[in-house]
Scaffold this motif. Structure first.
Motif, PDB file in Angstrom:
ATOM      1  N   PHE A  12       0.832  -1.208   0.000  1.00  0.00           N
ATOM      2  CA  PHE A  12       0.000   0.000   0.000  1.00  0.00           C
ATOM      3  C   PHE A  12       0.864   1.253   0.000  1.00  0.00           C
ATOM      4  O   PHE A  12       1.879   1.312   0.702  1.00  0.00           O
ATOM      5  N   PHE A  13       0.442   2.211  -0.754  1.00  0.00           N
ATOM      6  CA  PHE A  13       1.174   3.471  -0.846  1.00  0.00           C
ATOM      7  C   PHE A  13       0.213   4.624  -0.539  1.00  0.00           C
ATOM      8  O   PHE A  13      -0.706   4.889  -1.323  1.00  0.00           O
ATOM      9  N   ASP A  14       0.439   5.247   0.598  1.00  0.00           N
ATOM     10  CA  ASP A  14      -0.425   6.374   0.975  1.00  0.00           C
ATOM     11  C   ASP A  14       0.417   7.647   1.063  1.00  0.00           C
ATOM     12  O   ASP A  14       1.207   7.805   2.008  1.00  0.00           O
ATOM     13  N   ASP A  15       0.266   8.479   0.079  1.00  0.00           N
ATOM     14  CA  ASP A  15       1.030   9.744   0.063  1.00  0.00           C
ATOM     15  C   ASP A  15       2.516   9.523   0.308  1.00  0.00           C
ATOM     16  O   ASP A  15       3.139  10.211   1.126  1.00  0.00           O
ATOM     17  N   VAL A  16       3.059   8.550  -0.377  1.00  0.00           N
ATOM     18  CA  VAL A  16       4.485   8.288  -0.239  1.00  0.00           C
ATOM     19  C   VAL A  16       5.250   9.305  -1.083  1.00  0.00           C
ATOM     20  O   VAL A  16       5.022   9.417  -2.294  1.00  0.00           O
ATOM     21  N   ARG A  17       6.142  10.028  -0.464  1.00  0.00           N
ATOM     22  CA  ARG A  17       6.921  11.043  -1.188  1.00  0.00           C
ATOM     23  C   ARG A  17       8.203  10.399  -1.708  1.00  0.00           C
ATOM     24  O   ARG A  17       8.996   9.855  -0.956  1.00  0.00           O
ATOM     25  N   VAL A  18       8.385  10.503  -3.010  1.00  0.00           N
ATOM     26  CA  VAL A  18       9.534   9.884  -3.669  1.00  0.00           C
ATOM     27  C   VAL A  18      10.248  10.961  -4.493  1.00  0.00           C
ATOM     28  O   VAL A  18       9.597  11.622  -5.315  1.00  0.00           O
ATOM     29  N   PRO A  19      11.542  11.139  -4.304  1.00  0.00           N
ATOM     30  CA  PRO A  19      12.248  12.172  -5.059  1.00  0.00           C
ATOM     31  C   PRO A  19      12.164  11.930  -6.555  1.00  0.00           C
ATOM     32  O   PRO A  19      12.168  10.772  -7.002  1.00  0.00           O
ATOM     33  N   ILE A  20      12.110  12.980  -7.294  1.00  0.00           N
ATOM     34  CA  ILE A  20      12.018  12.878  -8.754  1.00  0.00           C
ATOM     35  C   ILE A  20      13.154  12.055  -9.327  1.00  0.00           C
ATOM     36  O   ILE A  20      12.985  11.326 -10.314  1.00  0.00           O
TER      37      ILE A  20
END
Ligand SMILES: Cc1cc2nc3c(=O)[nH]c(=O)nc-3n(C[C@H](O)[C@H](O)[C@H](O)COP(=O)(O)OP(=O)(O)OC[C@H]3O[C@@H](n4cnc5c(N)ncnc54)[C@H](O)[C@@H]3O)c2cc1C
Ligand SMILES: Cc1cc2nc3c(=O)[nH]c(=O)nc-3n(C[C@H](O)[C@H](O)[C@H](O)COP(=O)(O)OP(=O)(O)OC[C@H]3O[C@@H](n4cnc5c(N)ncnc54)[C@H](O)[C@@H]3O)c2cc1C
Ligand SMILES: Cc1cc2nc3c(=O)[nH]c(=O)nc-3n(C[C@H](O)[C@H](O)[C@H](O)COP(=O)(O)OP(=O)(O)OC[C@H]3O[C@@H](n4cnc5c(N)ncnc54)[C@H](O)[C@@H]3O)c2cc1C
Ligand SMILES: Cc1cc2nc3c(=O)[nH]c(=O)nc-3n(C[C@H](O)[C@H](O)[C@H](O)COP(=O)(O)OP(=O)(O)OC[C@H]3O[C@@H](n4cnc5c(N)ncnc54)[C@H](O)[C@@H]3O)c2cc1C
Lengths: 384, 384, 384, 384
Positions: B220-228
């Motif tokens: 599950f991915f909830d608002d996961v911040r991943v660098p560009i």
């Protein structure tokens, strides 16, 4: 489509050049006459020398006996192209892939000098007669006998389902020179019987499901006197000789089966692309596409296997079980392809004017001859 | 029996030497623990570095990134031996045959430097997450989104059936960076998501029919911040990347399928030779012999095809359709072998303590994952 | 969907009314607990009396022995509904369709009075132990012996794969009371062995591929003393008794197989109607529709045949070969349906949380137990 | 063997008495001439009145129109016995099971009076022409047109694969009386065209794979003037009429398929019992026994289903999907039986002098005509 578009590994550039020769011959000499010969139930003998002239007959015969001394790959090329062409049953392959090897491997010097050049040139057509009305799979049960009488054998018995039976000038007749010996196979010998000998008689050209242009016959031997020198190799070794040549016979059947399956497939892709129903090509129905995708997959697998088997055979590594497996697998594939492709033709598939109908009829025999597929399983199963 | 008794053409002596290393590792490290791991539903991460130390992970990674710079043949050796060993589902092949190629082919220099050495050493376990609860075959229908927010993506969505899902340190997440674009596949991108990122959560380790020791999970991915900078290659090219790597994935599945089928066959020959009924070994019944002869035939054909496909892949000639055909054919064969071999075990075949029962359960998935066999037919059929 | 929507001819209105009772019972008592019992690997004995109270156990037992004196159609109704419900393996059918008939047909008056009422009420759970570690198909090869010692037998041996093995209070043990006699089958007898007897021991509850909630066990007999009066019918007639009861056992398996196949089919139609890919329901792909149309056709044929067989059995006309054919055909159909339906579920089909995964695992045994399908062919083939 | 040894439920004693009449007729009138007619590719019209005299033609025609007013069971008896006799393709069934119903159901009083007595007596032979060179499965795509001109239609177009095409005196021609209307099926009408009309021409008697004695032809219509009163029922309702009569056509094909399969089976049991190899009857090999046991099983299932379907049809309950399923299943069974039985004949199976070879060739069409089996799946699949 043509067969050279398929990525292969078994062949050299020379093989492939030969392929072009063969293909041209088939187009020029066979195709225009195929329908007529099918009706006649026989290919005229006059065609044989034409094929011979191009090196298409018995290419493996050593040069000293009038041959080209090539490898079995050349036989395979002839088989592939003939099968792909669709008039499969010319009887060439019987002579080139099977009969000739008995002579090359076990013939006396005199037998070789007499016969091999003529087999190569197509002057002589041959047959090999194992099967009898009472026995096929079980060769040891054969009842044709050759009793010695001075320096002759006296041959009695009957054979059936013999390919080239009407055309044959020379027949390799499997018979019992000893009916008492145990085990029974030690009594089997092979005699070279010229069709001109007294007491030899051809029976009917049999009415078959397919392979219309191939003559398949009963043969009768009534007190036929055959000189002792016509015995192939040693008396009592016939069964061993038969066993030794079968792997190549089976590989040869596999080659033709694969190529004829490819042809049926290619034709069917073309047909279903052309033919329309419900406003679109038949090919656009998912069932058609899935069926053909499945067959294409199996054909891909088949070519890879065939090249593997050819390579092994050229290196003399192909075992009898592997040869049996090749015959079994490729003929089963051939059948699956034929039957599904016929179905995709709809009503047209049932009409003999369509190539698929003839190919389908022709293909039914390959699970039976050269040893039935049950016998193939028996052979493989025994060595597990 | 062991796999090196089969006549092969795809491998060099070096490959075969590596085979021995792999086999020993499997015997020493995997076999004794297999039952325990099956019960746990997961292979402990501690095994990975041991495999890595022997060069068994990602052997194709170039030396500059800590790899051995070998060819796919080494992967295939690992796959074959693992599958033949019977504890197929270690997740190694996912990392070596599939995930790592995305990084090698499309990763930035920094991504490569960061991750490749760890994939090779086994320090890092990876997964690739395409499938979602709502879509599998139809990847363009995915609903996981990554919206740009400054120099980050914000990732939302859920994935399922993800191999290595519990163990994974790094997950290649397929998602839509553009949900409006037409055609839809142009919106697909692949992000590298570390398992440590906030908002990422693993779901259940799913209870499956087989492949007990493989962890397969929801993610599950909830608002996961991943660098560009974690985007693999170019944004919007994800779908193209996926398509480009699938042939190798499919070949990899084909390799394992063939080897595990061979194992079931070998075990069954042994079993039926041992097991008696009605006063003779089960193998002596003609039905048993014919069944096994038929399977042996198909396995022979299969190895020939596999070597053909491997050779083509090593020469970069294997087309997507040929890869799809390999996956289709070998997994169908695997199933046929498994099911017939189980049957020949009688009641024992139904008991999980017998290898055949586990292999059979494990094999059922191969017609489904890596693209279902229906999708394989669709791919092949489209190019007819 | 439910089974009463299928046009049937075998049943009366009374049968159909009973169906509703059974269905309610399954919904209320079985369904809510199924998952738990599957995990436990056993159904608690407390459920049996509940089923008994509703007339679901051994409905054919004559009223004088506490039964309802109904026909086998009532058994079939229980089998159908249980199988359609999907928690097939409650062991009821073993008691009702198989074990009880031995007592009814061959039991002494005392044995009947003692046991039949308790089998009907569910107070007693039974098993029948034929199979041994060393022999299954070949029952004459059994090695469990009962030696006479005064008015007792002394029983020694071990049995395996015994349904209800953990729960059973009473076991019908097949054994050799004479190991020297020829032909060997004349030495087989059936003893009623109470689970409380000294020397009797239950082995492991076996870990199976499926039918998770059914306990299947090894049983051990070490010098178990059994009174002579516990012999069922005549000594040395055990084999004949077994043969006489097998047609009904096989019909019973056929009934369950057909009904569980129907359930898998109905579930899959629903699933593929719901599940979407490439913008439309999976059911809308022609491959899906054709696959399901083909299965629907076979299910139609199956119900017609089942009703024919049930009618014949009720009229006592069903021959052993016809019973064997029913077992063979319906279990093969069941498997084909299960496997194709699982495939149409995609990845979900491989997950135990889906009914299809459990049904598929459960179904694999039906081609094996009750006599393997090879043995069915043997039986039918012998009478050609 | 004969068909009355099979336990059936569909027939009364009257039906069975009629069976004897039919059987005698076939033995006396058909069998002695079968080979000749096969060679001729046609059955002489002189046979029809003989069959008519025995009540074998169109038994369901009401007494007021010269018929016997019997039920479809009598048709089925004729179909079964003809198919079992092996000279399947007499064209009777086309007239009795298919064509006549159009007249009975939709014919005007005058049409009935004119034609029905002659169909019953065999004075008139009929055909129904739907298929065209360009379209078969997709009847709405037909291009034969009938334009109104005063109180005549002017018919133009060509038909193909028309059974009884050479013999027919009266042809029910499906054509478009309106080519503009949407949906297209609303433009289809059926005209009664006498073979004597100017502009009508028969094409070739087509050369088919099998069913040698059945004439199947192309038909050409060039400006054929047909009185308006020759329209069957209402103009524009042709398509609906066709759909309404198809279930019986399909059941009729199913009946023949099942009976001919039974014949091939019976013959093969006899053949394999007689034929020996390796010292024992072919039947004694387990592979033969298992193959035949499997077929016997399926035939048992088939008869049960056929009786079910016949009973439903007699009660007017058989749905179009059930009829389609019957056609699909029984023709697939027929094929499986034919092909396996041919194989068990070895080389003999390939020779047209054996009944199995002819039966096998004849059987190939049943998966194609009456709507291909793909179309059957389409029909069933649509109603899931
Ligand atoms: C068109 C054609 C061309 C031919 N050309 C030639 C030719 O040129 N020369 C020649 O000698 N022969 C030829 N044959 C004959 C062919 O080789 C035989 O037909 C074949 O070997 C089978 O033998 P059979 O017909 O006697 O069948 P049989 O041996 O009677 O077999 C009958 C059936 O029994 C099965 N069977 C037999 N033994 C076993 C077993 N142990 N276990 C299980 N099943 C078994 C067979 O598989 C088959 O299904 C030809 C046949 C045909 C049809
Ligand atoms: C053990 C296991 C491990 C897995 N590991 C991974 C992983 O690591 N990463 C990952 O991303 N995924 C993984 N998967 C998911 C797998 O790739 C998908 O399950 C598979 O692609 C099928 O997708 P689906 O389950 O959504 O089925 P669906 O797409 O819903 O398909 C359902 C059915 O419809 C059929 N169908 C679909 N489209 C068509 C069509 N056009 N024509 C005809 N039929 C069609 C399918 O063949 C199937 O039979 C795994 C699955 C399993 C079971
Ligand atoms: C879940 C489950 C529940 C069971 N419940 C019971 C129970 O309650 N009571 C009981 O007594 N038993 C029970 N059994 C045992 C079952 O009846 C046997 O497993 C079955 O009869 C097969 O016997 P086997 O396992 O010994 O196989 P084997 O007899 O060893 O057979 C092995 C293989 O050889 C084949 N074979 C055997 N003979 C021949 C032949 N002549 N020709 C060709 N092939 C042959 C078989 O078909 C099979 O494929 C159960 C089994 C299972 C799995
Ligand atoms: C011996 C014989 C006798 C006959 N007698 C008669 C007769 O008396 N009167 C008459 O009118 N006709 C007759 N027919 C014609 C027969 O009904 C047609 O051949 C048949 O309906 C198939 O039509 P087609 O040949 O045009 O095949 P096509 O419709 O062209 O079909 C070609 C292939 O495409 C497949 N296909 C078509 N549509 C679909 C789809 N939607 N999805 C998937 N696959 C599809 C078909 O199944 C087939 O495999 C006869 C045919 C034969 C061979």
């Amino acid at each position: 489509m043509s067969l050279d578009q398929i990525p292969r590994s078994a062949y050299t550039a020379d093989h492939e050049a030969f392929r072009q020769t063969v293909r041209r011959f088939l187009q020029d000499e066979i195709e225009p006459n195929g329908a007529k010969w099918a009706e006649d139930g026989i290919v005229p003998k006059s065609v044989w020398p034409k094929a011979g002239a191009l090196g298409m007959l018995c290419p493996t015969v050593p040069e000293e006996y009038g041959g080209l001394g090539l490898d079995f790959g050349y036989n395979a090329i002839v088989d592939e192209e003939s099968a792909y062409n669709g008039r499969v049953a010319t009887g060439f392959s019987l002579q080139s892939d099977i009969v000739v090897n008995y002579l090359v491997s076990y013939g006396s010097e005199e037998q070789k000098r007499t016969w091999l050049p003529k087999l190569v040139s197509g002057e002589v057509v041959t047959a090999i007669a194992m099967t009898e009305p009472g026995t096929g799979s079980d060769l040891q049960g054969m009842r044709t006998t050759a009793k010695k009488d001075g320096n002759h054998y006296v041959l009695n018995g009957s054979k059936t389902y013999i390919t080239n039976g009407q055309n044959a000038d020379l027949i390799l007749v499997c018979c019992k020179t000893d009916t008492a010996i145990e085990p029974a196979w030690k009594g089997v010998s092979i005699l070279l019987v010229e069709a001109t000998r007294e007491g030899f008689r051809r029976g009917r050209n049999l009415d078959k499901i397919g392979q219309d242009e191939a003559d398949t016959s009963e043969l009768f031997f009534d007190d036929v006197r055959v000189p002792i020198t016509n015995c192939l190799g040693e008396e009592g070794k016939g069964f061993i000789y038969l066993m030794s040549e079968l792997p190549q016979e089976r590989l040869s059947i596999a080659v033709s089966a694969q190529a004829s399956a490819q042809r049926a497939f290619d034709d069917t892709v073309a047909f279903t692309r052309e033919r329309k129903a419900f406003g679109k090509p038949i090919l656009d129905f998912q069932n058609t596409r899935f069926t053909l995708a499945d067959l294409k997959t199996k054909l891909q697998v088949g070519w890879a296997h065939l090249d593997w088997a050819l390579a092994r055979h050229l290196r003399k590594e192909l075992t009898p079980e592997e040869g049996a497996a090749a015959k079994l697998w490729h003929t089963e594939l051939q059948w699956e392809v034929m039957d599904k492709c016929l179905q995709l033709h709809g009503g047209a598939g049932y009409m003999n004017e369509y190539a698929i109908a003839r190919a389908w009829r022709g293909a039914r025999v390959t699970r039976i001859f050269g040893g039935t597929n049950e016998i193939m399983k028996e052979l493989i199963g025994r060595k597990l």
